[in-house]
Design a protein around this motif. Structure first.
Motif, PDB file in Angstrom:
ATOM      1  N   ILE A  28       5.093  -0.467  11.255  1.00 31.43           N
ATOM      2  CA  ILE A  28       4.841  -0.643   9.825  1.00 31.43           C
ATOM      3  C   ILE A  28       4.762  -2.121   9.454  1.00 31.43           C
ATOM      4  CG2 ILE A  28       5.859  -0.311   7.525  1.00 31.43           C
ATOM      5  CD1 ILE A  28       6.819   2.435   8.482  1.00 31.43           C
ATOM      6  N   THR A  29       5.590  -2.943  10.049  1.00 35.36           N
ATOM      7  CA  THR A  29       5.548  -4.375   9.741  1.00 35.36           C
ATOM      8  C   THR A  29       4.201  -4.970  10.125  1.00 35.36           C
ATOM      9  OG1 THR A  29       7.937  -4.604  10.020  1.00 35.36           O
ATOM     10  CG2 THR A  29       6.623  -6.616  10.180  1.00 35.36           C
ATOM     11  N   GLU A  30       3.660  -4.563  11.263  1.00 33.29           N
ATOM     12  CA  GLU A  30       2.355  -5.071  11.685  1.00 33.29           C
ATOM     13  C   GLU A  30       1.251  -4.589  10.749  1.00 33.29           C
ATOM     14  OE1 GLU A  30       1.295  -4.608  15.774  1.00 33.29           O
ATOM     15  OE2 GLU A  30       3.322  -5.051  16.493  1.00 33.29           O
ATOM     16  N   ALA A  75       1.662  -3.936   7.594  1.00 33.47           N
ATOM     17  CA  ALA A  75       1.831  -4.711   6.363  1.00 33.47           C
ATOM     18  C   ALA A  75       1.143  -6.069   6.475  1.00 33.47           C
ATOM     19  CB  ALA A  75       3.318  -4.896   6.066  1.00 33.47           C
ATOM     20  N   SER A 110       5.156  -9.401   3.484  1.00 30.83           N
ATOM     21  CA  SER A 110       6.337  -8.875   4.166  1.00 30.83           C
ATOM     22  C   SER A 110       6.320  -7.352   4.112  1.00 30.83           C
ATOM     23  CB  SER A 110       7.620  -9.400   3.517  1.00 30.83           C
ATOM     24  OG  SER A 110       7.752  -8.877   2.198  1.00 30.83           O
ATOM     25  N   ALA A 111       7.155  -6.731   4.939  1.00 31.73           N
ATOM     26  CA  ALA A 111       7.248  -5.272   4.945  1.00 31.73           C
ATOM     27  C   ALA A 111       7.806  -4.752   3.627  1.00 31.73           C
ATOM     28  CB  ALA A 111       8.115  -4.808   6.107  1.00 31.73           C
ATOM     29  N   SER A 112       8.750  -5.489   3.039  1.00 33.24           N
ATOM     30  CA  SER A 112       9.343  -5.036   1.775  1.00 33.24           C
ATOM     31  C   SER A 112       8.321  -5.100   0.637  1.00 33.24           C
ATOM     32  CB  SER A 112      10.579  -5.882   1.445  1.00 33.24           C
ATOM     33  OG  SER A 112      10.236  -7.247   1.348  1.00 33.24           O
ATOM     34  N   PHE A 130       5.097  -4.857   0.994  1.00 29.10           N
ATOM     35  CA  PHE A 130       4.177  -3.771   1.288  1.00 29.10           C
ATOM     36  C   PHE A 130       4.760  -2.427   0.846  1.00 29.10           C
ATOM     37  CE2 PHE A 130       3.048  -0.665   4.790  1.00 29.10           C
ATOM     38  CZ  PHE A 130       1.828  -0.280   4.251  1.00 29.10           C
ATOM     39  N   SER A 131       6.020  -2.191   1.173  1.00 24.07           N
ATOM     40  CA  SER A 131       6.658  -0.914   0.848  1.00 24.07           C
ATOM     41  C   SER A 131       6.688  -0.676  -0.655  1.00 24.07           C
ATOM     42  CB  SER A 131       8.075  -0.875   1.428  1.00 24.07           C
ATOM     43  OG  SER A 131       8.662   0.386   1.203  1.00 24.07           O
ATOM     44  N   TYR A 175       3.149   0.051  -1.869  1.00 24.63           N
ATOM     45  CA  TYR A 175       2.701   1.356  -1.377  1.00 24.63           C
ATOM     46  C   TYR A 175       3.316   2.484  -2.214  1.00 24.63           C
ATOM     47  CZ  TYR A 175       0.938   4.624   2.134  1.00 24.63           C
ATOM     48  OH  TYR A 175       0.245   5.623   2.779  1.00 24.63           O
ATOM     49  N   THR A 192       7.073   6.090   0.294  1.00 23.79           N
ATOM     50  CA  THR A 192       7.183   4.872   1.077  1.00 23.79           C
ATOM     51  C   THR A 192       6.298   4.971   2.317  1.00 23.79           C
ATOM     52  OG1 THR A 192       9.001   5.689   2.432  1.00 23.79           O
ATOM     53  CG2 THR A 192       9.579   4.596   0.336  1.00 23.79           C
ATOM     54  N   PRO A 193       5.960   3.857   2.932  1.00 21.60           N
ATOM     55  CA  PRO A 193       5.185   3.916   4.192  1.00 21.60           C
ATOM     56  C   PRO A 193       5.885   4.751   5.270  1.00 21.60           C
ATOM     57  CG  PRO A 193       5.170   1.693   3.316  1.00 21.60           C
ATOM     58  CD  PRO A 193       6.134   2.465   2.468  1.00 21.60           C
TER      59      PRO A 193
END
Length: 314
Positions: free
Chosen positions: A282-284, A286, A293-295, A297-298, A301, A308-309
């Motif tokens: 998921i981080t990739e 994002a 960042s993943a946060s 993105f989350s 989303y 959430t992703p």
């Protein structure tokens, strides 16, 4: 003497797309009927269960199992749903064995993903249904991906699915038995507008978004082709010959969204495809879809899709 009938293997992966499968096998049946003799035979093959269900719930008995001996002239892998999750080692090893023997092997709809998973598409041009294309590009960098409806590269045949196999089968029947029979088969299905292999899979940007301004369509195309490193408003405006103010006015008047809002939607939809069709972390995803960042993105989303992703992937 009449040539011996060609035998076509149809490997049906659970959840296969019924329309894509029918668009492969029905032209073979019609060719036999219209020619007045058996030109083609077909064998249903399963990676596991004796009866394989399509995505719509229809079922097809499959008397042959992947890995068993079967004399074939062609093999088509028909898949749908989430082909990236297919990991059956016996089937993948069997595909590699058949490829090493020089058999003509094809994939339809999600089928090309499985061919790539088997490692038999490296160095080949291939196509796949547009829904799976982002995941294929991420997971299999050695394949040469196109957005055609079908493509024949040496002894590999890949097709985007839907009704596109009708066009591919027209070409294959013409190759083996002449253009006149191929035309009669296509007429049988009232498929009179035969598309060339390089035809687009999707409607134009103008048709998809319901806009008729070439400048706005050009902006949308630029945005969709740069999801990972989003273009600034000024850069997009410069490339289509507008000022940023004119660009903003176009988006507000024609789409009811700002440039940034629409761009975020494009990036999130690409991320959703990757979550559903690949195992990319998921981080990739994002970072690859332009989020810092993943946060970040989350949050974006969940605000857009309501989950959430991580929930989407489950």
């Amino acid at each position: 003497m009449s040539p011996a009938p060609q035998t076509v293997g149809l490997l049906l992966v659970p959840g296969f797309a019924l329309m894509s499968y029918a668009s492969v096998v029905e032209p073979l049946r019609a060719a036999n009927l219209l020619a007045g003799r058996e030109l083609y035979r077909w064998i249903h093959i399963t990676p596991g269960p004796q009866t394989v269900g399509a995505s719509c719930g229809a079922t097809v008995p499959c008397p042959v199992k992947a890995g068993e001996t079967a004399k074939l002239d062609f093999l088509f892998v028909c898949a749908g749903g989430n082909p990236a999750s297919f990991r059956d080692r016996t089937t993948l090893r069997w595909l590699r064995t058949l490829a090493a023997r020089g058999l003509r092997i094809g994939g339809v709809s999600g089928g090309p993903v499985i061919l790539a998973r088997a490692g038999i598409m490296d160095g080949y041009h291939m196509t796949v249904h547009w829904e799976h294309a982002p995941a294929v590009a991420e997971a299999f960098p050695a394949v040469m991906l196109t957005r055609s409806i079908y493509i024949v590269d040496r002894n590999r045949l890949t097709c985007a699915g839907g009704t596109a196999p009708l066009d591919m089968m027209h070409a294959l029947i013409a190759e083996a038995h002449g253009p006149e029979l191929a035309r009669r088969v296509s007429d049988w299905f009232m498929h009179t507008d035969i598309r060339p292999a390089q035809s687009a899979q999707r409607a134009s940007f103008s048709e998809r978004y319901g806009v008729h301004d070439d400048r706005l369509a050009g902006a949308l195309e630029l945005m969709e082709s740069h999801p990972g490193e989003p273009l600034k408003r000024s850069e997009t405006a410069r490339r289509i010959g507008l000022s940023t103010r004119q660009l903003d006015r176009l988006f507000a008047e024609k789409l009811g969204l700002s440039y940034a809002e629409h761009y975020r939607r494009i990036r999130l939809e690409r991320a959703r495809d990757l979550l559903r069709q690949s195992a990319v972390p998921i981080t990739e995803i994002a970072l690859g879809c332009g989020f810092s960042s993943a946060s970040h993105f989350s949050r974006a989303y969940k605000n857009t899709f309501g989950v959430t992703p991580a929930s989407e992937r489950k």
